[in-house]
Structure formats: C-alpha cells, structure tokens
Design an enzyme around this catalytic site. Structure first.
Site, mmCIF file in Angstrom:
data_model
loop_
_atom_site.group_PDB
_atom_site.id
_atom_site.type_symbol
_atom_site.label_atom_id
_atom_site.label_comp_id
_atom_site.label_asym_id
_atom_site.label_seq_id
_atom_site.Cartn_x
_atom_site.Cartn_y
_atom_site.Cartn_z
ATOM 1 N N ALA A 182 0.726 -1.128 -0.097
ATOM 2 C CA ALA A 182 0.115 0.091 0.036
ATOM 3 C C ALA A 182 0.923 1.207 0.045
ATOM 4 O O ALA A 182 0.517 2.259 -0.420
ATOM 5 C CB ALA A 182 -0.629 0.147 1.172
ATOM 6 N N LYS A 183 2.057 1.160 0.613
ATOM 7 C CA LYS A 183 3.154 2.216 0.492
ATOM 8 C C LYS A 183 2.410 3.432 1.084
ATOM 9 O O LYS A 183 2.496 4.651 0.711
ATOM 10 C CB LYS A 183 3.571 2.530 -1.012
ATOM 11 C CG LYS A 183 4.145 1.273 -1.573
ATOM 12 C CD LYS A 183 4.841 1.249 -2.758
ATOM 13 C CE LYS A 183 5.770 0.257 -3.462
ATOM 14 N NZ LYS A 183 4.941 -0.642 -3.581
ATOM 15 N N ARG A 184 1.821 3.288 2.446
ATOM 16 C CA ARG A 184 1.170 4.342 3.085
ATOM 17 C C ARG A 184 2.118 5.073 3.845
ATOM 18 O O ARG A 184 3.374 4.618 4.009
ATOM 19 C CB ARG A 184 -0.071 3.866 4.028
ATOM 20 C CG ARG A 184 -1.019 3.144 3.068
ATOM 21 C CD ARG A 184 -1.783 4.033 2.259
ATOM 22 N NE ARG A 184 -3.061 3.643 1.559
ATOM 23 C CZ ARG A 184 -3.155 2.899 0.688
ATOM 24 N NH1 ARG A 184 -2.449 2.469 -0.223
ATOM 25 N NH2 ARG A 184 -4.393 2.488 0.039
ATOM 26 N N ASP A 227 4.038 4.870 -6.496
ATOM 27 C CA ASP A 227 4.520 3.409 -6.395
ATOM 28 C C ASP A 227 5.238 3.384 -8.035
ATOM 29 O O ASP A 227 5.362 4.542 -8.678
ATOM 30 C CB ASP A 227 3.277 2.713 -6.663
ATOM 31 C CG ASP A 227 3.647 1.196 -6.037
ATOM 32 O OD1 ASP A 227 4.950 0.533 -6.637
ATOM 33 O OD2 ASP A 227 3.151 0.553 -5.233
#
Lengths: 270, 270
Positions: free
Chosen positions: A95-97, B99
């Site tokens: 999710a690369k939050r 991303d």
C-alpha cells in the site's frame, strides 16, 4: 504471524516466493469477466493453484482501488480467503502508505485490523512519527521502502546525505525507532549489487524483494548478496506468474511459473 | 479544474481555506451514528454549512479506509456530492500515494477517474517515474509532499543532500518532470519560516499548507512568507473546524470556525 513462523514455513516449503496479486481486468482471461467478482475469482484460482509453492501473497492496493468499491470488496474477499484457508501464509498489503501520526494509526487499523493483513508496505519520507504507529501492532510487520526497483530510485534514494546514501540513512535511522524489530524493508531485485552494503546495516531483517522477472532482476544475484542465516528474503514476482497465460489454463500456467522459481529457490537453499 | 478557475474562486470568496474531512466515528456527534451512513451524513452537514467559506475540501483517505467497505462507500458518496452540488470547489484526495509506473497509473485512475477528484497528494521517495503517471492527467493536479507538518519531517526531509536540503532537491527535481505545471506542493504550516526559501525555487506553484490549528501553525506567518501574486496558497484546517462541537450544533460550530479563518484571510487579501 511471527517472524519465526515465517521462517519455519520457508524451510518447510523450500520456498521464499511471494506472489503479487496485481489484478488488471484487461489482462485476465475473458471468461472470468462474466463472474460476479472477476478479481476475486482470478485471485482464488491463482491461490488454489500456487499456495503450496509460495510463502506469501502481496496484493498491491492500487489495482483494487482503481476499481472503486468493487475493487475494495475483492481485496477484502481475497485477504479473508487467505486467512481462512491458508493462515500459515504471510500476507502483505502493498500500500506504500505513510502520514502524520494520528493518520498513520488509521492506516494501520485499516490494514492490520479491518483487513487483517500480516504486514503493510510504508514510505519513509515523513519520518519516525509516520511509521511508528504501524510498528505498535504486535506480530504485525511494517515493510519500509528503502531502495525500490524502479529507475526513479536514483532521483533521491541513492543521493548522498551526510556522507551516506539516503536509503542507507533510512535503514540506519529506522533501527532507532520504537518496536523496530517489527520492520522489514523493500529492496528492489534490480539493484542486487547494493545488497551486500545493505546487509552490513541490517544483517537480520527480512527483505521484500520486488523486480524479479518482468522488471529484470536476477534471483541468483539477490540471494548471493542478500540472504542471511535465517534466509531473510521474500522474493516477489507478480506479472511473470499471474499473467503467464490469458487462456483457460491461466492458473496451471501460473503454478508452472511459480514452481520454476520454487525449484530454483530449493536448489539455492540446498 | 484549472488553476485559473481555482484562483477565480479564491478571489470571489475572499478565502483560500481548505477543510479537511477526516472523519473519526469516535469524534462525531452521537446522534449521527444512528444514520445509515454516519460518515457521509457528517460530511454532508459540514459541506452544507461551510461551502461558501472555503475553496477546497480534502478528505484524508486513511480515515475512510479504516472503516473498510463502508468507509470507501462514504468517500465515494462525499466526492460525488461535492462534484454534483459544488463543482466550483477544488477537491483533494489526501492519499499520499506513489509506486512504480504501472502501479501509479492505477492510483491515478482510482482518484482522478473512478472518484473524480481534482487532485491527489503523492509521496516523492520513489522519484520521477512514480509521479509522472499522475501528472499525465489534464486539468488534474498532483500535490507532492515537500516539507510536511510533522516532527518526522526532520528525519530525512531537512537533511542535506548535495549541499541542499532533501525537500529542496525534491522541489528542484520535480520541476524537470513531464507536465510539471500540474504540480502543487505540501508545505506544513508548522515550518512557515522555510517558505521564503521555498518560494525562491517554486515562485508560481500552489502550496497546500496543513498544520494550521491543531498542529500549531500560524496563518499570518504562512501568508507573509508563502503568498505569491496569484495567492498560491490553500490553507488546510481539519480537526479545528470539523470537531468544533460534538453536539447537535456541530455543523454551525464548524461554520463559525471556518468563518473566523475566512475573515482572517479576507483581511490579509485586502
């Protein structure tokens, strides 16, 4: 899931393969589009055909969010299916939050409680108080972006900061954070030659390594420089496995590709 | 929405206020919990009471994801309500995404097409090819994290990289990306003294400034150092406005707080 449970599973299956569930409706077999939930139908078929060959699944949340409500529902069904049928498999919400403290807590709840993933990927740019809310969850893992697999990694991550590349600063600094034992790191397979240096800084941590296959990374090199005494690697392949075929045999074709990688891994572990 | 339309709206309303819709079910009036969709009911009441005082709304996606499917549905209803009833208001998905290229494209579709926001916040750590897919959308805006409002901003963002702080490198580098005219930047109000330097690098860009109010930032300082000839500022307040009261009068209380900020802005614009 504890790290020791993950290591046991790797040894048992002789595999440290992670399969990326990045479902694009334009790339899945056409007959699935007639299903009520084509994304979940695709994932279920892939999971049923490959679960004995891998130790982790990694849905990238972007591919679900792009389909709005029905995408989020498919993500929920996928993680529930995994937790019910394969609780021994490590699950990663890619999710690369990352946000200010109270907001990161909400993200952590979303992925660790509401969706019950074992881990989530997090971006480091906002620093300590943006990551620690994720680290506070017991037996959950926070996978911090260190050195990513894309070309843009060279824009900032490899720039020198106080006599050290930024990604190394991220590694060093993150070790001082509360509950840092819950950290893992993303290191792209396309940058395998950096792994020896990385292992000097974080010898014991697990690394999630994307970029093998479609993006051009090499498994042998990654293992040569990145493996530690507890293996310490999760090698991800997404497109190379799940889109091996667009025909009726897509799940078997995916299993065949996964088995090839698992065999390569077994040979390395032997 | 074009930047010129946003500027017109600011001049018309004598306001550059953005209201953050960060809905926490523990903080909203209890009577709303009986509604079918308490999150949307809260947002609708806040929007109905404040839309004439602000030029932008910014839901932070974390607060919606934390409630799973029903949260995502409330986000969808909120953006649809805004687009149908107040198309002149700028909408920001505060999602802090980013991303590899094909994945960022999916996020861009999620927020610009499926949810039809005017803009989305994006993290810079993964570099050019992680941001450009967002920039490719016409009349959509990508709000890049530069210097955030939290304490963790000092972990990496202010570290010196090639004789320049990392956040300045992010600003400089991002100007060279394709369609960089679609960029705006996040600069925290808690770091207002940095704004003069920032304006040297990006004199014309809009800045989204969180941190006024609950986080301690000061509006006068932000305007003194950050305003440009087209105003160039969107000042966000979330908790200070939407949680002004937990009683039946919550929407009026929010409008009162918003009006105070709008009056302060009007005085500055005069």
């Amino acid at each position: 899931m504890t790290t020791n449970q993950l290591i046991s599973e790797i040894k048992k299956k002789q595999s440290f393969l992670c399969i990326g569930l990045d479902v694009d409706l334009n790339k899945i077999p056409e007959h699935l589009l007639k299903e009520e939930d084509p994304i979940f139908a695709f994932n279920k078929a892939i999971i049923d055909a490959t679960h004995h060959l891998c130790v982790a699944y990694k849905p990238n949340t972007a591919f679900y969010e792009a389909y709005g409500l029905k995408g989020w529902k498919a993500l929920e069904k996928t993680i529930n299916y995994l937790n019910e049928n394969h609780p021994e498999i490590f699950t990663i919400a890619d999710a690369k939050r990352g946000d200010i403290g109270n907001t990161s807590t909400m993200y952590a709840k979303a992925f660790f409680e509401d969706l019950a993933f074992d881990s989530v990927t997090v971006a480091p740019y906002m620093g300590k108080d943006s990551v620690e809310p994720f680290l506070a969850f017991e037996n959950k893992h926070t996978i911090l972006l260190a050195l990513t697999s894309n070309k843009g990694a060279f824009d900032f991550q490899t720039k020198t900061v106080d006599n050290q590349e930024l990604y190394k600063q991220v590694l060093e600094t993150s070790k001082t954070w509360n509950n840092s034992e819950n950290l893992m790191y993303v290191v792209g397979a396309t940058k395998a030659e950096y792994l020896a240096d990385i292992r000097q800084i974080i010898p014991d941590s697990f690394l999630l390594v994307p970029g093998v296959g479609a993006q051009g990374g090499n498994l042998q090199d990654v293992c040569k420089y990145g493996m530690n005494k507890s293996i310490g690697l999760l090698i991800n392949s997404s497109r190379g496995i799940i889109y091996a075929s667009k025909e009726d045999d897509f799940a078997q074709a995916a299993a065949k590709k996964a088995a090839e990688l698992q065999q390569e891994m077994k040979a390395i572990l032997d």
